[in-house]
Design an enzyme around this catalytic site. Structure first.
Site, PDB file in Angstrom:
ATOM      1  N   TYR A 178     -17.981  17.292  -8.214  1.00  0.00           N
ATOM      2  CA  TYR A 178     -17.868  18.566  -8.922  1.00  0.00           C
ATOM      3  C   TYR A 178     -16.641  18.627  -9.838  1.00  0.00           C
ATOM      4  O   TYR A 178     -16.640  19.380 -10.812  1.00  0.00           O
ATOM      5  CB  TYR A 178     -17.807  19.737  -7.931  1.00  0.00           C
ATOM      6  N   HIS A 194      -9.165  -1.453  -5.768  1.00  0.00           N
ATOM      7  CA  HIS A 194      -8.675  -0.915  -4.495  1.00  0.00           C
ATOM      8  C   HIS A 194      -9.829  -0.856  -3.504  1.00  0.00           C
ATOM      9  O   HIS A 194     -10.501   0.180  -3.373  1.00  0.00           O
ATOM     10  CB  HIS A 194      -8.077   0.480  -4.712  1.00  0.00           C
ATOM     11  N   ARG A 248       0.799  -1.224   0.000  1.00  0.00           N
ATOM     12  CA  ARG A 248       0.000   0.000   0.000  1.00  0.00           C
ATOM     13  C   ARG A 248       0.833   1.276   0.000  1.00  0.00           C
ATOM     14  O   ARG A 248       0.503   2.213  -0.728  1.00  0.00           O
ATOM     15  CB  ARG A 248      -0.934   0.014   1.223  1.00  0.00           C
TER      16      ARG A 248
END
Length: 335
Positions: A156, A112, A66
């Site tokens: 957005y 993931h 990770r």
């Protein structure tokens, strides 16, 4: 009716009956008492030994899977999965921008299985020109600023691959890298990305694992190309690469003030690099002079810097410093 006794097998020991117990273990070579059999059931273990062993296993798993960038392509697993997902969605540098929420959802569902916030924060950082020397994602919308402002919500903002990422991923379907199964075995993901352009050194990733936090400064791509050519002609990597190093090429116009020189070119011990901002003198009157700070060092929050200078002005620690104003435009705040 009596049961028929089992017939002897060719694999049974002729010297012992079929129902006899297993022979005792042979004594060790050189004489002495035989070794004690391993204990059965739970055993007593010291708490500090068990905690140390289990934490090391956890830290190693976090580092390798990770947090630690792979030196072959310079990317963490989450960064690699984001770029590969965008490549599968045909979000190349020539395509139209797409909502970041779509990219984050596909990455989380296919490759993931972790929080969407961590995935989106990684995507935002790869699109910030003040965080990476060579951004890997081309973002459209509010992706944060030098003042520490957070990016807008993923519903957005929009994104697509940067031109550099296109160069890195263009050979991925030509069997140039190995693939492995994803977390549930339904898809295949690349182990590393094709390194048509080495992204590890120009982008300077920062890893924060549990036991080993590696951080290295970004390097100019031009110096890396020259060093790579010299390394191919030289037998020793250090003698071919180290003399050609131009020093760190950090994001933004700010530079470095001092780079430590080492007596041995083979030394790879960690060193501290001092970075600086840029400034220039402004107009002057009878009672005052002005100084314009044109850029701040990499990693410095501009809003906090202005606040700290204001604290110095109010405390009168530097009597010649009278006032500070932030005259930055929107372009400066986001680049």
């Amino acid at each position: 009716m009596a049961k028929r006794p089992p017939e002897p097998s060719l694999f049974d020991d002729a010297a012992s009956p079929p129902d006899s117990a297993a022979p005792p273990p042979a004594p060790p070579r050189g004489g002495g008492p035989p070794a004690a059999p391993p204990p059965e059931g739970p055993t007593d273990v010291a708490l500090h030994e068990a905690a140390q062993s289990r934490y090391l296993n956890y830290a190693l798993s976090v580092i390798t899977s990770r947090a630690l960038p792979d030196v072959r392509d310079g990317l963490k697993p989450v960064q690699r999965r984001i770029l590969y997902t965008m490549w599968q969605q045909n979000l190349t540098a020539d395509a139209k921008h797409r909502k970041c929420a779509k990219v984050v959802g596909d990455v989380m569902g296919n490759y993931h299985p972790h929080g969407d916030t961590a995935i989106y924060d990684t995507l935002v950082r790869m699109a910030q020109p003040f965080s990476l020397r060579c951004p890997l994602v081309d973002g459209s919308g509010n992706f944060g600023s030098l003042d520490g402002d957070a990016a807008a919500a993923m519903r957005y903002t929009e994104c697509r691959l940067a031109r550099l990422s296109d160069e890195v991923l263009q050979e991925i379907e030509q069997e140039t890298v190995h693939f492995r199964a994803n977390y549930d075995g339904t898809r295949q993901e690349p182990v590393v990305l094709p390194r048509a352009s080495q992204t590890c050194w120009p982008t300077a990733p920062r890893a924060l694992p549990s036991a080993w936090p590696p951080t290295f400064a970004a390097q100019p791509a031009r110096g890396l190309h020259r060093a790579g050519e010299a390394a191919g002609r030289s037998r020793s990597v250090f003698t071919g690469v180290v003399p050609l190093g131009e020093g760190p090429g950090l994001p933004g116009p700010a530079g470095t003030s001092s780079i430590p020189r080492r007596s041995s070119r083979r030394s790879i011990a960690p060193a501290r690099i001092r970075i600086r901002g840029t400034w220039e003198t402004g107009g002057a009157t009878r009672s005052s002079k002005m100084v314009y700070i044109t850029s701040v060092p990499h990693g410095v929050n501009k809003a906090q810097l202005v606040q700290q200078i204001g604290d110095v002005v109010r405390s009168r620690k530097m009597p010649h410093l009278v006032d500070v104003k932030d005259l930055s435009t929107d372009d400066v705040r986001t680049s």
